[in-house]
Write a protein that holds these residues in place. Structure first.
Motif, PDB file in Angstrom:
ATOM      1  N   PRO A 395      21.522  42.407  36.244  1.00 61.73           N
ATOM      2  CA  PRO A 395      20.646  42.808  35.131  1.00 61.73           C
ATOM      3  C   PRO A 395      19.505  41.809  34.953  1.00 61.73           C
ATOM      4  CG  PRO A 395      22.961  42.934  34.492  1.00 61.73           C
ATOM      5  CD  PRO A 395      22.926  42.228  35.811  1.00 61.73           C
ATOM      6  N   THR A 396      18.280  42.291  34.987  1.00 60.99           N
ATOM      7  CA  THR A 396      17.128  41.387  34.869  1.00 60.99           C
ATOM      8  C   THR A 396      17.096  40.686  33.516  1.00 60.99           C
ATOM      9  OG1 THR A 396      15.722  43.205  34.079  1.00 60.99           O
ATOM     10  CG2 THR A 396      15.753  42.770  36.452  1.00 60.99           C
ATOM     11  N   TYR A 397      17.633  41.350  32.482  1.00 61.17           N
ATOM     12  CA  TYR A 397      17.609  40.768  31.140  1.00 61.17           C
ATOM     13  C   TYR A 397      18.488  39.524  31.044  1.00 61.17           C
ATOM     14  CZ  TYR A 397      17.713  40.568  26.035  1.00 61.17           C
ATOM     15  OH  TYR A 397      17.587  40.164  24.737  1.00 61.17           O
ATOM     16  N   LEU A 398      19.503  39.427  31.880  1.00 61.80           N
ATOM     17  CA  LEU A 398      20.442  38.313  31.816  1.00 61.80           C
ATOM     18  C   LEU A 398      20.138  37.216  32.834  1.00 61.80           C
ATOM     19  CD1 LEU A 398      23.843  40.178  31.251  1.00 61.80           C
ATOM     20  CD2 LEU A 398      22.392  39.037  29.562  1.00 61.80           C
ATOM     21  N   MET A 399      19.103  37.410  33.633  1.00 68.20           N
ATOM     22  CA  MET A 399      18.759  36.396  34.635  1.00 68.20           C
ATOM     23  C   MET A 399      18.208  35.146  33.963  1.00 68.20           C
ATOM     24  SD  MET A 399      17.026  38.980  37.434  1.00 68.20           S
ATOM     25  CE  MET A 399      16.241  37.676  38.371  1.00 68.20           C
ATOM     26  N   SER A 400      18.566  33.979  34.491  1.00 66.06           N
ATOM     27  CA  SER A 400      18.076  32.716  33.943  1.00 66.06           C
ATOM     28  C   SER A 400      16.575  32.593  34.199  1.00 66.06           C
ATOM     29  CB  SER A 400      18.807  31.532  34.585  1.00 66.06           C
ATOM     30  OG  SER A 400      18.484  31.449  35.969  1.00 66.06           O
ATOM     31  N   ASP A 401      15.927  31.736  33.403  1.00 69.62           N
ATOM     32  CA  ASP A 401      14.485  31.536  33.559  1.00 69.62           C
ATOM     33  C   ASP A 401      14.161  30.998  34.947  1.00 69.62           C
ATOM     34  OD1 ASP A 401      14.071  32.398  30.994  1.00 69.62           O
ATOM     35  OD2 ASP A 401      14.085  30.387  30.125  1.00 69.62           O
ATOM     36  N   GLU A 402      15.021  30.101  35.474  1.00 68.39           N
ATOM     37  CA  GLU A 402      14.787  29.531  36.795  1.00 68.39           C
ATOM     38  C   GLU A 402      14.799  30.625  37.868  1.00 68.39           C
ATOM     39  OE1 GLU A 402      16.073  26.576  34.004  1.00 68.39           O
ATOM     40  OE2 GLU A 402      17.024  28.450  34.630  1.00 68.39           O
ATOM     41  N   LEU A 403      15.768  31.537  37.750  1.00 64.87           N
ATOM     42  CA  LEU A 403      15.865  32.625  38.733  1.00 64.87           C
ATOM     43  C   LEU A 403      14.683  33.577  38.600  1.00 64.87           C
ATOM     44  CD1 LEU A 403      17.396  34.026  40.970  1.00 64.87           C
ATOM     45  CD2 LEU A 403      18.826  35.155  39.237  1.00 64.87           C
ATOM     46  N   LYS A 404      14.280  33.869  37.358  1.00 69.10           N
ATOM     47  CA  LYS A 404      13.134  34.758  37.155  1.00 69.10           C
ATOM     48  C   LYS A 404      11.869  34.184  37.792  1.00 69.10           C
ATOM     49  CE  LYS A 404      14.547  37.119  32.908  1.00 69.10           C
ATOM     50  NZ  LYS A 404      14.266  37.326  31.473  1.00 69.10           N
ATOM     51  N   ARG A 405      11.691  32.855  37.704  1.00 65.46           N
ATOM     52  CA  ARG A 405      10.508  32.242  38.314  1.00 65.46           C
ATOM     53  C   ARG A 405      10.512  32.404  39.833  1.00 65.46           C
ATOM     54  NH1 ARG A 405      10.687  28.438  33.933  1.00 65.46           N
ATOM     55  NH2 ARG A 405      12.214  27.124  35.000  1.00 65.46           N
ATOM     56  N   GLN A 406      11.719  32.401  40.422  1.00 62.94           N
ATOM     57  CA  GLN A 406      11.817  32.588  41.869  1.00 62.94           C
ATOM     58  C   GLN A 406      11.546  34.042  42.274  1.00 62.94           C
ATOM     59  OE1 GLN A 406      15.464  31.016  43.595  1.00 62.94           O
ATOM     60  NE2 GLN A 406      15.615  29.510  41.951  1.00 62.94           N
ATOM     61  N   VAL A 407      11.974  34.972  41.418  1.00 63.74           N
ATOM     62  CA  VAL A 407      11.914  36.389  41.786  1.00 63.74           C
ATOM     63  C   VAL A 407      10.599  37.036  41.367  1.00 63.74           C
ATOM     64  CG1 VAL A 407      13.009  38.648  41.478  1.00 63.74           C
ATOM     65  CG2 VAL A 407      14.428  36.592  41.664  1.00 63.74           C
ATOM     66  N   PHE A 408      10.116  36.740  40.156  1.00 64.77           N
ATOM     67  CA  PHE A 408       8.988  37.481  39.588  1.00 64.77           C
ATOM     68  C   PHE A 408       7.710  36.641  39.526  1.00 64.77           C
ATOM     69  CE2 PHE A 408      12.712  39.277  37.077  1.00 64.77           C
ATOM     70  CZ  PHE A 408      12.862  40.376  37.904  1.00 64.77           C
ATOM     71  N   GLY A 409       6.602  37.276  39.879  1.00 64.62           N
ATOM     72  CA  GLY A 409       5.278  36.729  39.637  1.00 64.62           C
ATOM     73  C   GLY A 409       4.487  37.748  38.844  1.00 64.62           C
ATOM     74  N   ILE A 410       3.809  37.321  37.778  1.00 65.91           N
ATOM     75  CA  ILE A 410       3.131  38.259  36.879  1.00 65.91           C
ATOM     76  C   ILE A 410       1.652  37.901  36.791  1.00 65.91           C
ATOM     77  CG2 ILE A 410       3.126  39.279  34.570  1.00 65.91           C
ATOM     78  CD1 ILE A 410       6.010  38.201  34.270  1.00 65.91           C
ATOM     79  N   VAL A 411       0.811  38.889  37.011  1.00 65.78           N
ATOM     80  CA  VAL A 411      -0.636  38.713  36.874  1.00 65.78           C
ATOM     81  C   VAL A 411      -1.081  39.516  35.656  1.00 65.78           C
ATOM     82  CG1 VAL A 411      -2.892  38.912  37.972  1.00 65.78           C
ATOM     83  CG2 VAL A 411      -0.853  38.505  39.369  1.00 65.78           C
ATOM     84  N   TYR A 412      -1.444  38.813  34.587  1.00 61.55           N
ATOM     85  CA  TYR A 412      -1.866  39.471  33.349  1.00 61.55           C
ATOM     86  C   TYR A 412      -3.357  39.785  33.395  1.00 61.55           C
ATOM     87  CZ  TYR A 412       2.598  37.870  31.395  1.00 61.55           C
ATOM     88  OH  TYR A 412       3.926  37.648  31.166  1.00 61.55           O
ATOM     89  N   GLN A 413      -3.776  40.693  32.497  1.00 58.81           N
ATOM     90  CA  GLN A 413      -5.203  41.006  32.403  1.00 58.81           C
ATOM     91  C   GLN A 413      -5.943  39.928  31.625  1.00 58.81           C
ATOM     92  OE1 GLN A 413      -6.450  44.049  29.484  1.00 58.81           O
ATOM     93  NE2 GLN A 413      -4.283  44.576  29.301  1.00 58.81           N
ATOM     94  N   ASP A 414      -5.227  39.196  30.764  1.00 50.40           N
ATOM     95  CA  ASP A 414      -5.856  38.118  29.989  1.00 50.40           C
ATOM     96  C   ASP A 414      -5.593  36.781  30.676  1.00 50.40           C
ATOM     97  OD1 ASP A 414      -6.856  39.742  27.849  1.00 50.40           O
ATOM     98  OD2 ASP A 414      -4.779  39.937  27.153  1.00 50.40           O
ATOM     99  N   TYR A 415      -6.332  35.781  30.255  1.00 49.28           N
ATOM    100  CA  TYR A 415      -6.240  34.466  30.886  1.00 49.28           C
ATOM    101  C   TYR A 415      -5.626  33.485  29.899  1.00 49.28           C
ATOM    102  CZ  TYR A 415      -9.924  37.148  33.092  1.00 49.28           C
ATOM    103  OH  TYR A 415     -10.647  38.172  33.647  1.00 49.28           O
TER     104      TYR A 415
END
Length: 532
Positions: A395-415
């Motif tokens: 479950p992505t909701y239960l993943m640790s912050d460290e694991l999320k940083r390894q798995v997900f990269g997010i490009v927002y429209q704002d800076y």
């Protein structure tokens, strides 16, 4: 966690400050009682014609007041240390609390109220320390010592003094109740004022463009008017308290002098005792008056403490877990997912989707159709109301912050830049080598940067280049899943196409999800229209 726990933790960590606090309280109390006792001896000696030790008494009397000045200086220094230390401890714990809040809980907090928690409310607790609790403890011990001293001189005189004290206490309690109500209302309205100011600042371009000054002014005036009323009510009680205390003190002193003039033996005291007792009465009203003011400070601060404790009691996010995950093969799955922000109306309902490896998906649909909500569900910012969102079964909701940083990269429209160096802004202060940063800058087309330790000045770059910084930030950790959250919404089509080319190049072996705006230009993209 609570404000009391924060204060306890501070004293536990700084035990020497606690010991020094006890010393200051004891010393301030003892030094207050010494001058009237010495004054009694001086007056009685003069009255009996003994003058040999007068110079010694005068020097000792002067030294006592020097000592009182020094201990008061030490008290003020100690209060500053305590207030800053406790305030820092509370703010750190409040910041830690933010990290523990769920996204939904955090999003429901007004910006103005949140700012008031960290600024106004914590400052009130600082005031509680500098002008409240410790000063109140010192004044309470002073008052007890003075009453005991007066009783030793004359039980009758002490009895008269004790008769007056309940009147003062009842008056103080009367003031306290009304002050508390006024200050509690004032605390709440300060958050509304802050929120409205921030709202107007955020929308200043819209306000000026549509010339809606009168509407904004009317709304602002109404909030300020209510804030002024509650503040004025509290100030009225504050203004009344001190003069009445002074009048009561003068009445008691005049009464004692008149009775003593009629019959010097009435109280069974010598002239020196009488003079010393009057001095003690004067000294007694000072801590009583201060206690009243300190009680008002405490009552005012109680509203701030109550608000911060409410903040500490906000529901926290579920505890994240550490999972081992195979990053060589990625599978993102939505299974019968529904989500509602208000618990009533579903934004997403029974949504199913499976993405593997290097799949590319574009989400389309009008505003409110659930595109951004699906993103938040995908990278675990929010928890599905029903169903599951998983990466390789986790479950992505239960993943640790460290694991999320390894798995997900997010490009927002704002800076989102914080004034740090170019390297810090891209790596988000992660431990990444300079060579890796230069390599990523080259990948995204920011070759002109030759000093990554220089500050990132937003005005030095175009809107398109700032988007490239966002991309660099998203891929620096070689994340396996990229989310493009309307990243091209604010730039022209030519710049957008250039950025798409960069994304195509750096995401060949990544899973990519994109929202609208040129995302369909990514090669091999599948499109889902959420309106259908």
């Amino acid at each position: 966690m609570s404000v009391l726990n924060c204060i306890f933790n501070y004293f536990k960590k700084h035990s020497h400050v606690f010991i020094l606090t006890l010393f200051v309280i004891a010393a301030a109390t003892a030094l207050t009682l010494a001058p009237p006792q010495l004054l009694k001896i001086i007056v009685d000696d003069l009255n009996s014609g003994v003058k040999e030790r007068l110079l010694d008494y005068a020097i000792f009397y002067m030294l006592l007041f020097i000592a009182i000045g020094l201990i008061n200086f030490l008290k003020e220094v100690l209060l500053v240390i305590l207030s800053q230390g406790v305030g820092k401890t509370i703010r750190i714990e409040m910041l830690n609390k933010i990290h523990k809040l769920s996204y939904i809980t955090f999003s429901h907090l007004d910006t103005g109220n949140l700012e008031a928690y960290f600024s106004n409310d914590v400052e009130e607790i600082n005031t509680l320390i500098t002008s409240g609790v410790i000063s109140m403890a010192i004044d309470a011990f002073k008052m007890i010592g003075i009453v005991v001293s007066i009783f030793i001189f004359s039980p009758i005189f002490g009895g008269i003094t004790l008769l007056v004290i309940p009147i003062i206490v009842l008056f103080t309690m009367w003031i306290r109740k009304r002050m508390y109500k006024a200050q509690a209302a004032n605390r709440a309205l300060e958050g509304n004022v802050n929120n409205l100011v921030l709202e107007n600042l955020d929308n200043v371009v819209t306000i000026k463009s549509f010339r809606i000054y009168e509407n904004v002014e009317e709304k602002y005036n109404e909030v300020l008017k209510n804030h002024f009323k509650t503040n004025q009510k509290a100030n009225t009680y504050d203004a009344v308290f001190s003069p009445i205390m002074q009048i009561l003190k003068m009445i008691l002193i005049v009464l004692i002098i008149c009775l003593s003039s009629a019959d010097i033996s009435l109280f069974g005291m010598s002239v020196g005792m009488l003079v010393s007792s009057i001095d003690l009465i004067t000294s007694l009203f000072n801590p009583i008056e201060s206690l009243g003011m300190e009680l008002q400070t405490i009552q005012k601060s109680m509203a701030a403490i109550f608000r911060i404790n409410e903040y500490f009691n906000l529901p926290e996010d579920e505890k994240k877990k550490h999972y081992d995950i195979n990053l060589d093969s990625i599978k993102l799955e939505f299974k019968e997912v529904s989500f509602s922000y208000d618990g009533k109306n579903n934004v997403i309902e029974n949504f199913n989707l499976v993405l593997n490896g290097s799949d590319r998906l574009v989400l389309k649909g009008k505003s409110g159709s659930g595109k951004t909500t699906l993103f938040k569900l995908a990278y675990g910012l929010i928890k599905p109301t029903k169903g599951t969102v998983t990466i390789n079964g986790i479950p992505t909701y239960l993943m640790s912050d460290e694991l999320k940083r390894q798995v997900f990269g997010i490009v927002y429209q704002d800076y989102f830049f914080s004034g740090g160096s170019i390297k810090d802004e891209i790596t988000l202060c992660n431990d990444i080598s300079d060579d890796a940063v230069y390599k990523v800058l080259h990948q995204v087309g920011l070759d002109r940067i030759n000093d990554i330790h220089a500050p990132l000045v937003v005005t030095d770059y175009s809107t398109g280049e700032l988007s490239l910084f966002n991309i660099a930030r998203a891929i620096i950790l070689d994340s396996k899943v990229l989310f493009l959250d309307e990243m091209n919404a604010k730039i022209d089509s030519l710049s957008a196409k250039r950025i798409i080319e960069v994304i195509d190049e750096v995401s060949k072996n990544k899973l990519v999800m994109s929202i609208n705006h040129y995302g369909d230009l990514l090669s091999g993209s599948k499109i889902i229209n959420l309106e259908k």
